[in-house]
Design a protein around this motif. Structure first.
Motif, PDB file in Angstrom:
ATOM      1  N   VAL A 252      92.111  78.909  98.511  1.00  0.00           N
ATOM      2  CA  VAL A 252      92.501  77.594  97.988  1.00  0.00           C
ATOM      3  C   VAL A 252      93.464  77.762  96.810  1.00  0.00           C
ATOM      4  CG1 VAL A 252      91.655  75.467  96.919  1.00  0.00           C
ATOM      5  CG2 VAL A 252      90.354  76.522  98.772  1.00  0.00           C
ATOM      6  N   LEU A 253      93.191  78.749  95.969  1.00  0.00           N
ATOM      7  CA  LEU A 253      94.075  79.012  94.834  1.00  0.00           C
ATOM      8  C   LEU A 253      95.436  79.506  95.311  1.00  0.00           C
ATOM      9  CD1 LEU A 253      94.366  79.142  91.751  1.00  0.00           C
ATOM     10  CD2 LEU A 253      93.420  81.459  91.831  1.00  0.00           C
ATOM     11  N   ASN A 254      95.430  80.361  96.326  1.00  0.00           N
ATOM     12  CA  ASN A 254      96.701  80.864  96.860  1.00  0.00           C
ATOM     13  C   ASN A 254      97.565  79.728  97.407  1.00  0.00           C
ATOM     14  OD1 ASN A 254      96.028  83.489  96.218  1.00  0.00           O
ATOM     15  ND2 ASN A 254      95.246  83.978  98.259  1.00  0.00           N
ATOM     16  N   LEU A 255      96.930  78.760  98.072  1.00  0.00           N
ATOM     17  CA  LEU A 255      97.677  77.614  98.581  1.00  0.00           C
ATOM     18  C   LEU A 255      98.180  76.739  97.435  1.00  0.00           C
ATOM     19  CD1 LEU A 255      98.591  76.060 101.132  1.00  0.00           C
ATOM     20  CD2 LEU A 255      96.460  74.756 100.984  1.00  0.00           C
ATOM     21  N   THR A 256      97.400  76.676  96.370  1.00  0.00           N
ATOM     22  CA  THR A 256      97.784  75.867  95.207  1.00  0.00           C
ATOM     23  C   THR A 256      99.103  76.350  94.613  1.00  0.00           C
ATOM     24  OG1 THR A 256      95.456  75.443  94.704  1.00  0.00           O
ATOM     25  CG2 THR A 256      97.037  75.060  92.929  1.00  0.00           C
ATOM     26  N   TYR A 257      99.296  77.663  94.599  1.00  0.00           N
ATOM     27  CA  TYR A 257     100.545  78.207  94.059  1.00  0.00           C
ATOM     28  C   TYR A 257     101.766  77.669  94.801  1.00  0.00           C
ATOM     29  CZ  TYR A 257      97.514  81.776  91.907  1.00  0.00           C
ATOM     30  OH  TYR A 257      96.553  82.426  91.189  1.00  0.00           O
ATOM     31  N   THR A 258     101.595  77.400  96.089  1.00  0.00           N
ATOM     32  CA  THR A 258     102.743  76.969  96.897  1.00  0.00           C
ATOM     33  C   THR A 258     102.898  75.453  96.957  1.00  0.00           C
ATOM     34  OG1 THR A 258     101.445  76.936  98.956  1.00  0.00           O
ATOM     35  CG2 THR A 258     102.485  79.024  98.332  1.00  0.00           C
ATOM     36  N   GLN A 259     101.824  74.722  96.638  1.00  0.00           N
ATOM     37  CA  GLN A 259     101.867  73.265  96.798  1.00  0.00           C
ATOM     38  C   GLN A 259     101.945  72.495  95.483  1.00  0.00           C
ATOM     39  OE1 GLN A 259      98.911  71.481  99.281  1.00  0.00           O
ATOM     40  NE2 GLN A 259      99.604  72.510 101.140  1.00  0.00           N
ATOM     41  N   LEU A 260     101.570  73.136  94.385  1.00  0.00           N
ATOM     42  CA  LEU A 260     101.502  72.401  93.120  1.00  0.00           C
ATOM     43  C   LEU A 260     102.379  73.093  92.078  1.00  0.00           C
ATOM     44  CD1 LEU A 260     100.136  69.978  91.707  1.00  0.00           C
ATOM     45  CD2 LEU A 260      98.331  71.548  90.970  1.00  0.00           C
ATOM     46  N   ASN A 261     103.627  72.699  92.030  1.00  0.00           N
ATOM     47  CA  ASN A 261     104.562  73.322  91.089  1.00  0.00           C
ATOM     48  C   ASN A 261     104.155  73.104  89.637  1.00  0.00           C
ATOM     49  OD1 ASN A 261     106.256  74.362  93.077  1.00  0.00           O
ATOM     50  ND2 ASN A 261     107.458  72.470  93.205  1.00  0.00           N
ATOM     51  N   ALA A 262     103.463  72.004  89.380  1.00  0.00           N
ATOM     52  CA  ALA A 262     103.100  71.678  87.999  1.00  0.00           C
ATOM     53  C   ALA A 262     102.099  72.669  87.410  1.00  0.00           C
ATOM     54  CB  ALA A 262     102.531  70.263  87.932  1.00  0.00           C
ATOM     55  N   ILE A 263     101.378  73.406  88.257  1.00  0.00           N
ATOM     56  CA  ILE A 263     100.390  74.365  87.758  1.00  0.00           C
ATOM     57  C   ILE A 263     101.033  75.720  87.470  1.00  0.00           C
ATOM     58  CG2 ILE A 263      99.651  75.457  89.927  1.00  0.00           C
ATOM     59  CD1 ILE A 263      97.269  74.183  87.200  1.00  0.00           C
ATOM     60  N   LEU A 264     102.277  75.893  87.906  1.00  0.00           N
ATOM     61  CA  LEU A 264     102.950  77.184  87.754  1.00  0.00           C
ATOM     62  C   LEU A 264     103.428  77.390  86.316  1.00  0.00           C
ATOM     63  CD1 LEU A 264     105.117  77.284  91.011  1.00  0.00           C
ATOM     64  CD2 LEU A 264     102.822  78.218  90.628  1.00  0.00           C
ATOM     65  N   ILE A 265     103.341  78.614  85.867  1.00  0.00           N
ATOM     66  CA  ILE A 265     103.832  78.973  84.537  1.00  0.00           C
ATOM     67  C   ILE A 265     105.315  79.299  84.654  1.00  0.00           C
ATOM     68  CG2 ILE A 265     103.550  80.544  82.583  1.00  0.00           C
ATOM     69  CD1 ILE A 265     100.709  81.103  83.632  1.00  0.00           C
ATOM     70  N   ASN A 266     106.134  78.581  83.912  1.00  0.00           N
ATOM     71  CA  ASN A 266     107.594  78.758  83.976  1.00  0.00           C
ATOM     72  C   ASN A 266     108.133  78.604  85.401  1.00  0.00           C
ATOM     73  OD1 ASN A 266     107.803  79.211  81.212  1.00  0.00           O
ATOM     74  ND2 ASN A 266     107.512  81.426  81.444  1.00  0.00           N
ATOM     75  N   HIS A 267     107.447  77.772  86.192  1.00  0.00           N
ATOM     76  CA  HIS A 267     107.863  77.487  87.571  1.00  0.00           C
ATOM     77  C   HIS A 267     107.936  78.750  88.434  1.00  0.00           C
ATOM     78  CE1 HIS A 267     108.815  73.508  86.059  1.00  0.00           C
ATOM     79  NE2 HIS A 267     109.567  74.059  85.124  1.00  0.00           N
ATOM     80  N   SER A 268     107.139  79.743  88.093  1.00  0.00           N
ATOM     81  CA  SER A 268     107.184  81.024  88.805  1.00  0.00           C
ATOM     82  C   SER A 268     105.842  81.307  89.473  1.00  0.00           C
ATOM     83  CB  SER A 268     107.528  82.162  87.838  1.00  0.00           C
ATOM     84  OG  SER A 268     107.357  83.418  88.462  1.00  0.00           O
ATOM     85  N   VAL A 269     105.868  81.442  90.803  1.00  0.00           N
ATOM     86  CA  VAL A 269     104.642  81.768  91.535  1.00  0.00           C
ATOM     87  C   VAL A 269     104.150  83.163  91.160  1.00  0.00           C
ATOM     88  CG1 VAL A 269     103.665  82.203  93.822  1.00  0.00           C
ATOM     89  CG2 VAL A 269     105.177  80.246  93.473  1.00  0.00           C
ATOM     90  N   SER A 270     105.064  84.136  91.164  1.00  0.00           N
ATOM     91  CA  SER A 270     104.668  85.519  90.899  1.00  0.00           C
ATOM     92  C   SER A 270     104.113  85.680  89.482  1.00  0.00           C
ATOM     93  CB  SER A 270     105.853  86.465  91.109  1.00  0.00           C
ATOM     94  OG  SER A 270     106.938  86.102  90.282  1.00  0.00           O
ATOM     95  N   PHE A 271     104.739  85.012  88.519  1.00  0.00           N
ATOM     96  CA  PHE A 271     104.264  85.112  87.139  1.00  0.00           C
ATOM     97  C   PHE A 271     102.892  84.460  86.985  1.00  0.00           C
ATOM     98  CE2 PHE A 271     104.089  83.970  82.620  1.00  0.00           C
ATOM     99  CZ  PHE A 271     104.413  85.198  82.051  1.00  0.00           C
ATOM    100  N   THR A 272     102.675  83.366  87.689  1.00  0.00           N
ATOM    101  CA  THR A 272     101.381  82.685  87.624  1.00  0.00           C
ATOM    102  C   THR A 272     100.284  83.534  88.253  1.00  0.00           C
ATOM    103  OG1 THR A 272     102.541  80.557  87.787  1.00  0.00           O
ATOM    104  CG2 THR A 272     100.161  80.543  88.160  1.00  0.00           C
ATOM    105  N   ILE A 273     100.590  84.136  89.400  1.00  0.00           N
ATOM    106  CA  ILE A 273      99.618  85.025  90.049  1.00  0.00           C
ATOM    107  C   ILE A 273      99.264  86.183  89.126  1.00  0.00           C
ATOM    108  CG2 ILE A 273      99.291  86.663  91.952  1.00  0.00           C
ATOM    109  CD1 ILE A 273     100.978  84.784  93.693  1.00  0.00           C
ATOM    110  N   LEU A 274     100.283  86.755  88.486  1.00  0.00           N
ATOM    111  CA  LEU A 274     100.050  87.859  87.556  1.00  0.00           C
ATOM    112  C   LEU A 274      99.182  87.406  86.384  1.00  0.00           C
ATOM    113  CD1 LEU A 274     100.610  90.746  86.580  1.00  0.00           C
ATOM    114  CD2 LEU A 274     102.697  89.877  85.485  1.00  0.00           C
ATOM    115  N   ALA A 275      99.480  86.217  85.846  1.00  0.00           N
ATOM    116  CA  ALA A 275      98.719  85.707  84.700  1.00  0.00           C
ATOM    117  C   ALA A 275      97.257  85.462  85.061  1.00  0.00           C
ATOM    118  CB  ALA A 275      99.361  84.417  84.184  1.00  0.00           C
ATOM    119  N   VAL A 276      97.025  84.922  86.254  1.00  0.00           N
ATOM    120  CA  VAL A 276      95.651  84.685  86.709  1.00  0.00           C
ATOM    121  C   VAL A 276      94.912  86.015  86.870  1.00  0.00           C
ATOM    122  CG1 VAL A 276      94.258  83.903  88.670  1.00  0.00           C
ATOM    123  CG2 VAL A 276      96.097  82.456  87.794  1.00  0.00           C
TER     124      VAL A 276
END
Length: 417
Positions: A252-276
């Motif tokens: 569910v979290l993995n799908l969130t990265y692709t569907q909810l841009n507002a949750i992304l840090i600096n609009h970056s999927v990879s950076f958000t995954i790394l931060a998590v």
């Protein structure tokens, strides 16, 4: 002097273990990348995702075997040498991609992990004998913290090495073989500090029965012993719940990265995954080391309501598109995990009979692992619905119910862990 030698024995055992972990972490992340580059990508990635669970499901059997090994040091040496040979074979064939080669490597990885479980099991008694009862929780916490640090550092290092050396998978396999050899070298170099139980261990045998019947009876006896401890029964239920919720959260979290841009840090999927990932890992690191502080007085059951409520808060974070709150929940989940394992392992060493250490531990792992595929199926089904909010709503509700259940257990049952 004797006290120093005894503790050095623990450091030798853990040093050898942690050195082996480095290679495992490096190779596991690299193998997943290797799977993505195969011709039948979907099949290979699916296999790579399943592989780590197979040895864990078989932990009850590896535990049974480990408890019946009379010469731990000699057996551990054989296990390590066999693993080295396996990864030399991997290095020899990995640059000849085909489905057969991929399946061969997969089988070798499962066998290597199984031997790794055996290696860990044969030295449980020796680890116990290397520490006083009142030292075990703190030292297990340090070990857990260092292991978390290794995962944090060397997962990134594996990807980095692949980048620097242009996807040289042979090199990574050779590095893994080297770390196993180094682990064996540490074990041999420090063998004079190991307790007697590292070389000769008392084993209960039943010679009147056939080997097959002995194994069945031994595992049945281990299961009965497992359920004779109310603490273990409670912990299994908690671990199953944790694994189930975590397995739902991941897809569910993995799908969130692709569907909810507002949750992304600096609009970056990879950076958000790394931060998590870093939040979770740093939480585990601090949680493990916290057992050397006054926080070690906190009982596991007291931590559980906070742990489960984090799943509700993570759902709230997604609904609010609040990434700092999401990172906070991941940190707390990691922190509790970092405290959970060493606290329980220390209790386990102090209370479970030595001749069933590895078997009971393996059975616990096997029981708790079954929650993961069920949770993954639920999570993937929710992902298939196409809306992240359905998944997060269910996860939040389940987290709240689990927290209420943990509070009820805290108030009504005396479980001394």
């Amino acid at each position: 002097m004797q006290e120093k030698i005894r503790k050095r024995g623990f450091f030798v055992l853990t040093g050898a273990e942690l050195t082996g972990v480095i290679g495992d972490v490096l190779y596991n992340i690299v193998f997943l990348i290797y799977a993505t580059q195969q011709e039948n990508k979907f099949l290979c990635v699916s296999i790579a995702g399943i592989l780590p669970f197979i040895p864990r499901v078989l932990n009850f059997y590896s535990g049974y075997l480990a408890d019946r090994i009379k010469r731990p040091f000699k057996s551990a040496t054989i296990f390590k040498i066999t693993q080295i040979i396996m990864f030399l074979v991997v290095a020899a064939v990995i640059e000849h991609p085909s489905l057969i080669v991929f399946l061969l490597i997969s089988v070798l990885m499962v066998l290597s992990d199984f031997l790794g479980n055996l290696y860990g099991g044969v030295f449980i008694v020796a680890e116990k004998d290397s520490l006083h009862a009142d030292e075990r929780e703190a030292y297990m916490g340090y070990l857990s913290g260092i292991t978390s640090a290794i995962y944090l550092i060397f997962q990134s290092a594996g990807v980095g090495l692949l980048t620097v050396f242009h996807n040289d998978f042979t090199l990574i396999a050779l590095i893994n073989a080297f770390t196993i050899a180094l682990s064996l070298g540490i074990l041999w170099a420090g063998r004079k500090y190991l307790p007697a139980s590292a070389f000769n261990k008392k084993v209960t045998t039943q010679t009147e029965e056939s080997p097959e019947q002995t194994q069945v009876n031994g595992m049945v006896a281990g299961a009965k012993l497992l359920w004779s401890f109310p603490e273990i029964k409670t912990m299994i239920i908690l671990i199953i719940t944790i694994n189930f919720l975590g397995a739902i959260q991941t897809p569910v979290l993995n799908l969130t990265y692709t569907q909810l841009n507002a949750i992304l840090i600096n609009h970056s999927v990879s950076f958000t995954i790394l931060a998590v990932s870093l939040s979770l890992g740093i939480g585990e690191l601090i949680g493990g080391f916290s057992l050397g502080t006054p926080l070690h007085k906190i009982k596991l059951l007291q931590l559980m309501p906070m742990n489960f409520i984090m799943y509700l808060l993570s759902a709230v974070a997604v609904f609010l598109a609040n990434w700092p709150l999401l990172l906070f929940t991941m940190f707390i989940l990691g922190f509790v995990q970092g405290m959970f394992n060493p606290k329980f392992n220390a209790w386990f060493m102090n209370n479970v009979p030595e001749d069933n250490f590895a078997l009971v531990s393996g059975m616990m792992t096997t029981c708790s692992m079954f929650a993961i595929p069920v949770g993954q199926v639920v999570g993937m089904s929710l992902v298939g619905l196409g809306s992240i909010y359905i998944g997060w709503t269910l996860l939040g509700i389940l987290g709240l119910l689990a927290a209420i259940g943990a509070i009820y257990v805290n108030k009504n049952y005396q479980v001394n862990i």
